[in-house]
Design a protein around this motif. Structure first.
Motif, PDB file in Angstrom:
ATOM      1  N   ALA A  72       0.829  -1.208   0.000  1.00 10.81           N
ATOM      2  CA  ALA A  72       0.000   0.000   0.000  1.00 10.81           C
ATOM      3  C   ALA A  72       0.862   1.255   0.000  1.00 10.81           C
ATOM      4  N   ILE A  73       1.910   1.262   0.805  1.00 11.80           N
ATOM      5  CA  ILE A  73       2.783   2.436   0.865  1.00 11.80           C
ATOM      6  C   ILE A  73       3.554   2.597  -0.441  1.00 11.80           C
ATOM      7  N   MET A  74       4.084   1.512  -0.962  1.00  9.24           N
ATOM      8  CA  MET A  74       4.881   1.591  -2.183  1.00  9.24           C
ATOM      9  C   MET A  74       4.056   2.037  -3.385  1.00  9.24           C
ATOM     10  N   ASN A  75       2.814   1.576  -3.460  1.00 11.77           N
ATOM     11  CA  ASN A  75       1.998   1.842  -4.645  1.00 11.77           C
ATOM     12  C   ASN A  75       1.158   3.104  -4.553  1.00 11.77           C
ATOM     13  N   ASP A  94       3.219   9.028  -1.835  1.00 10.92           N
ATOM     14  CA  ASP A  94       4.119   9.840  -2.648  1.00 10.92           C
ATOM     15  C   ASP A  94       5.554   9.661  -2.152  1.00 10.92           C
ATOM     16  N   ASP A  95       6.495  10.399  -2.736  1.00 13.58           N
ATOM     17  CA  ASP A  95       7.903  10.253  -2.366  1.00 13.58           C
ATOM     18  C   ASP A  95       8.136  10.559  -0.889  1.00 13.58           C
ATOM     19  N   ALA A  96       7.445  11.566  -0.382  1.00 13.71           N
ATOM     20  CA  ALA A  96       7.601  11.912   1.031  1.00 13.71           C
ATOM     21  C   ALA A  96       7.127  10.764   1.920  1.00 13.71           C
ATOM     22  N   LEU A 108       8.998   3.727   4.571  1.00 12.18           N
ATOM     23  CA  LEU A 108       9.649   2.513   4.083  1.00 12.18           C
ATOM     24  C   LEU A 108      10.920   2.137   4.845  1.00 12.18           C
ATOM     25  N   PRO A 109      11.804   3.073   5.204  1.00 12.54           N
ATOM     26  CA  PRO A 109      12.992   2.667   5.969  1.00 12.54           C
ATOM     27  C   PRO A 109      12.648   1.998   7.298  1.00 12.54           C
ATOM     28  N   LYS A 110      11.638   2.496   7.986  1.00 12.01           N
ATOM     29  CA  LYS A 110      11.229   1.895   9.258  1.00 12.01           C
ATOM     30  C   LYS A 110      10.577   0.535   9.041  1.00 12.01           C
ATOM     31  N   GLU A 114      -3.375  10.160   9.971  1.00 16.09           N
ATOM     32  CA  GLU A 114      -2.144  10.919   9.810  1.00 16.09           C
ATOM     33  C   GLU A 114      -2.076  11.604   8.446  1.00 16.09           C
ATOM     34  N   GLU A 115      -2.413  10.867   7.406  1.00 22.92           N
ATOM     35  CA  GLU A 115      -2.317  11.444   6.078  1.00 22.92           C
ATOM     36  C   GLU A 115      -3.057  10.561   5.092  1.00 22.92           C
ATOM     37  N   ARG A 116      -3.499  11.155   4.038  1.00 23.28           N
ATOM     38  CA  ARG A 116      -4.193  10.408   3.006  1.00 23.28           C
ATOM     39  C   ARG A 116      -3.186   9.993   1.945  1.00 23.28           C
ATOM     40  N   LEU A 117      -3.329   8.773   1.446  1.00 24.68           N
ATOM     41  CA  LEU A 117      -2.353   8.264   0.496  1.00 24.68           C
ATOM     42  C   LEU A 117      -2.587   8.783  -0.909  1.00 24.68           C
ATOM     43  N   GLU A 118      -3.805   9.111  -1.246  1.00 24.51           N
ATOM     44  CA  GLU A 118      -4.095   9.547  -2.607  1.00 24.51           C
ATOM     45  C   GLU A 118      -3.616  10.974  -2.823  1.00 24.51           C
TER      46      GLU A 118
END
Length: 221
Positions: A96-99, A102-104, A110-112, A217-221
């Motif tokens: 979900a995070i990868m796809n 955004d870059d931020a 991803l590192p965590k 926390e934040e929306r992915l779209e």
């Protein structure tokens, strides 16, 4: 036809040895206690198994999907609970995070997730709708300082362990007849109560009133 390369055989043998020596001896006790495989997941994080599909630039191994499937298969051979926690982290939480992020978002999460500092899971199912996404009632609403989620999710794998939950929710203005979904949404702080049993965590009071504080926390779209 699936073709196994040398690196597939190597990673399969490595994780098979780990599973036989470290996971299998604990599996029966874990089932009897209906606990969560926290120690084993930490070990897998140290081995880099939680970042198998994450790009190297974010601390992952950047291996192919077949490698990840082989790892999950070998772990599940010895302990199904541990296997499904890892599979959810890799194939739903991480994906979900990868796809969708955004870059931020990639740099933030991803590192965590690659090291195991943050375990990721996914929340879709509800008691009445079960896993039918068109029938969910959990909704997100706009607040002065962000967003809030209202509703209940259930059967959230390793929810009590996870530091990041990707939630599928409906826009507050939409009716169920619209068959449109919002998000997914990232959730870290949860004002609710977890009840854990085996590898399943049930979120019984997902979000309180807006005064309880923002949870989205934040929306992915």
């Amino acid at each position: 036809m699936i073709r196994f390369e040398d690196h597939h055989q190597e990673i399969r043998q490595m994780i098979a040895d780990f599973s036989d020596n470290e996971i299998a001896p604990k599996a029966e006790q874990l089932d009897e206690s209906q606990g969560l495989p926290t120690d084993t997941i930490s070990q897998l994080g140290e081995l880099g198994m939680l970042g198998l599909t994450i790009p190297q630039q974010h601390g992952g191994a950047e291996l192919d999907l077949l490698s990840a499937c082989l790892v999950v298969e070998e772990i599940s051979r010895c302990c199904g609970s541990t296997g499904v926690v890892l599979a959810t982290h890799l194939f739903e939480g991480t994906a979900a995070i990868m796809n969708l992020a955004d870059d931020a978002g990639h740099q933030r999460w991803l590192p965590k997730m690659a090291t195991g500092e943050t375990l990721a899971t996914f929340a879709l199912a509800e008691v009445e709708a079960e896993s039918d996404a068109s029938g969910i009632t959990c909704a997100v609403g706009q607040e002065p300082d962000g967003y809030s989620l209202h509703g209940k999710k259930t059967w959230v794998i390793a929810g009590a362990m996870a530091g990041l939950v990707t939630v599928v929710a409906r826009n507050g203005e939409e009716s169920r007849a619209d068959h449109r979904l919002s998000g997914p949404w990232l959730v870290r702080q949860v004002d609710g109560r977890w009840r854990s049993r085996a590898h399943i965590a049930i979120l019984t009071a997902y979000v309180g009133p807006p005064s309880s504080g923002p949870v989205a926390e934040e929306r992915l779209e």
